[in-house]
Design a protein around this motif. Structure first.
Motif, mmCIF file in Angstrom:
data_model
loop_
_atom_site.group_PDB
_atom_site.id
_atom_site.type_symbol
_atom_site.label_atom_id
_atom_site.label_comp_id
_atom_site.label_asym_id
_atom_site.label_seq_id
_atom_site.Cartn_x
_atom_site.Cartn_y
_atom_site.Cartn_z
ATOM 1 N N LEU A 134 39.214 43.089 38.218
ATOM 2 C CA LEU A 134 40.500 42.461 37.911
ATOM 3 C C LEU A 134 41.649 43.383 38.320
ATOM 4 O O LEU A 134 42.632 42.936 38.913
ATOM 5 C CB LEU A 134 40.588 42.115 36.429
ATOM 6 N N ARG A 135 41.521 44.655 38.035
ATOM 7 C CA ARG A 135 42.547 45.636 38.433
ATOM 8 C C ARG A 135 42.711 45.649 39.956
ATOM 9 O O ARG A 135 43.829 45.662 40.473
ATOM 10 C CB ARG A 135 42.159 47.017 37.924
ATOM 11 N N ASP A 136 41.597 45.616 40.682
ATOM 12 C CA ASP A 136 41.656 45.616 42.146
ATOM 13 C C ASP A 136 42.324 44.347 42.694
ATOM 14 O O ASP A 136 43.087 44.409 43.652
ATOM 15 C CB ASP A 136 40.252 45.748 42.739
ATOM 16 N N VAL A 137 42.030 43.218 42.083
ATOM 17 C CA VAL A 137 42.642 41.969 42.539
ATOM 18 C C VAL A 137 44.143 41.983 42.259
ATOM 19 O O VAL A 137 44.941 41.545 43.084
ATOM 20 C CB VAL A 137 41.957 40.744 41.893
ATOM 21 N N HIS A 138 44.543 42.507 41.093
ATOM 22 C CA HIS A 138 45.971 42.645 40.801
ATOM 23 C C HIS A 138 46.654 43.533 41.841
ATOM 24 O O HIS A 138 47.741 43.204 42.332
ATOM 25 C CB HIS A 138 46.181 43.259 39.410
ATOM 26 N N LEU A 139 46.029 44.643 42.183
ATOM 27 C CA LEU A 139 46.619 45.545 43.174
ATOM 28 C C LEU A 139 46.687 44.886 44.549
ATOM 29 O O LEU A 139 47.657 45.082 45.291
ATOM 30 C CB LEU A 139 45.837 46.857 43.227
ATOM 31 N N SER A 140 45.679 44.095 44.896
ATOM 32 C CA SER A 140 45.721 43.343 46.158
ATOM 33 C C SER A 140 46.897 42.378 46.181
ATOM 34 O O SER A 140 47.580 42.240 47.197
ATOM 35 C CB SER A 140 44.432 42.557 46.364
ATOM 36 N N ASN A 141 47.136 41.733 45.066
ATOM 37 C CA ASN A 141 48.258 40.802 44.955
ATOM 38 C C ASN A 141 49.585 41.529 45.167
ATOM 39 O O ASN A 141 50.454 41.053 45.895
ATOM 40 C CB ASN A 141 48.217 40.131 43.578
ATOM 41 N N ILE A 142 49.737 42.696 44.562
ATOM 42 C CA ILE A 142 50.960 43.479 44.714
ATOM 43 C C ILE A 142 51.136 43.904 46.170
ATOM 44 O O ILE A 142 52.229 43.776 46.746
ATOM 45 C CB ILE A 142 50.929 44.709 43.783
ATOM 46 N N VAL A 143 50.066 44.393 46.786
ATOM 47 C CA VAL A 143 50.141 44.865 48.167
ATOM 48 C C VAL A 143 50.500 43.720 49.118
ATOM 49 O O VAL A 143 51.346 43.887 50.010
ATOM 50 C CB VAL A 143 48.816 45.544 48.577
#
Length: 163
Positions: free
Chosen positions: A138-147
């Motif tokens: 979930l943390r990785d997907v959130h960071l992907s969204n931000i990027v």
């Protein structure tokens, strides 16, 4: 070729286009806040075991909303490109293209976010190790969204600055 350069010059001089950059930056900031305040990542979300078990038992499906949003994004890109090509409101056509690109890029990420939330909730039935793995995802997907949001904003600003 000269017509394209003139059109892009007109688009880059429009304050409306720069408003699109601001909107993309706002989406990136919102994504950052959502990631920072996410109770599922922090482990502060209250999950009842019945809800966790029901999410574990039911398969995840994208649904018709995903299909509709992707078709809408593609149609927006094609409409905006046609508007630019025909020199019909090129600034608005450019913003429609940007909106279509945004929808096509963000819709799969939002689907992955929803799936990751479901996985975190479902992992409550499987133990602390499964919960930690689901939170990492979930943390990785959130960071992907931000990027992706930042990349769209930077690419848009760069395209406007070039012309």
């Amino acid at each position: 070729m000269n017509m394209l350069i003139e059109t892009l010059g007109m688009v880059s001089s429009s304050p409306l286009s720069w408003g699109g950059v601001g909107a993309m930056l706002l989406f990136a900031a919102y994504s950052l806040v959502v990631w920072y305040r996410c109770p599922h990542i922090a482990g502060t979300a209250s999950v009842n075991l019945a809800d966790a078990q029901s999410r574990l038992d039911k398969p995840f499906a994208a649904g018709p909303r995903y299909f509709f949003m992707m078709v809408l994004g593609i149609a927006s890109m094609l409409t905006g490109l046609a508007m630019i090509a025909n020199d019909f409101l090129p600034v608005k056509g450019f913003l429609i293209v940007v909106a279509g690109v945004f929808v096509v890029q963000i819709t799969p990420l939002r689907l992955r976010l929803r799936e990751s939330y479901d996985r975190v909730i479902a992992a409550e039935c499987e133990g602390p190790e499964a919960v930690e793995v689901a939170r990492d995802r979930l943390r990785d997907v959130h960071l992907s969204n931000i990027v992706v949001n930042l990349f769209i904003a930077i690419a848009l600003a760069s395209a406007l600055l070039i012309f």
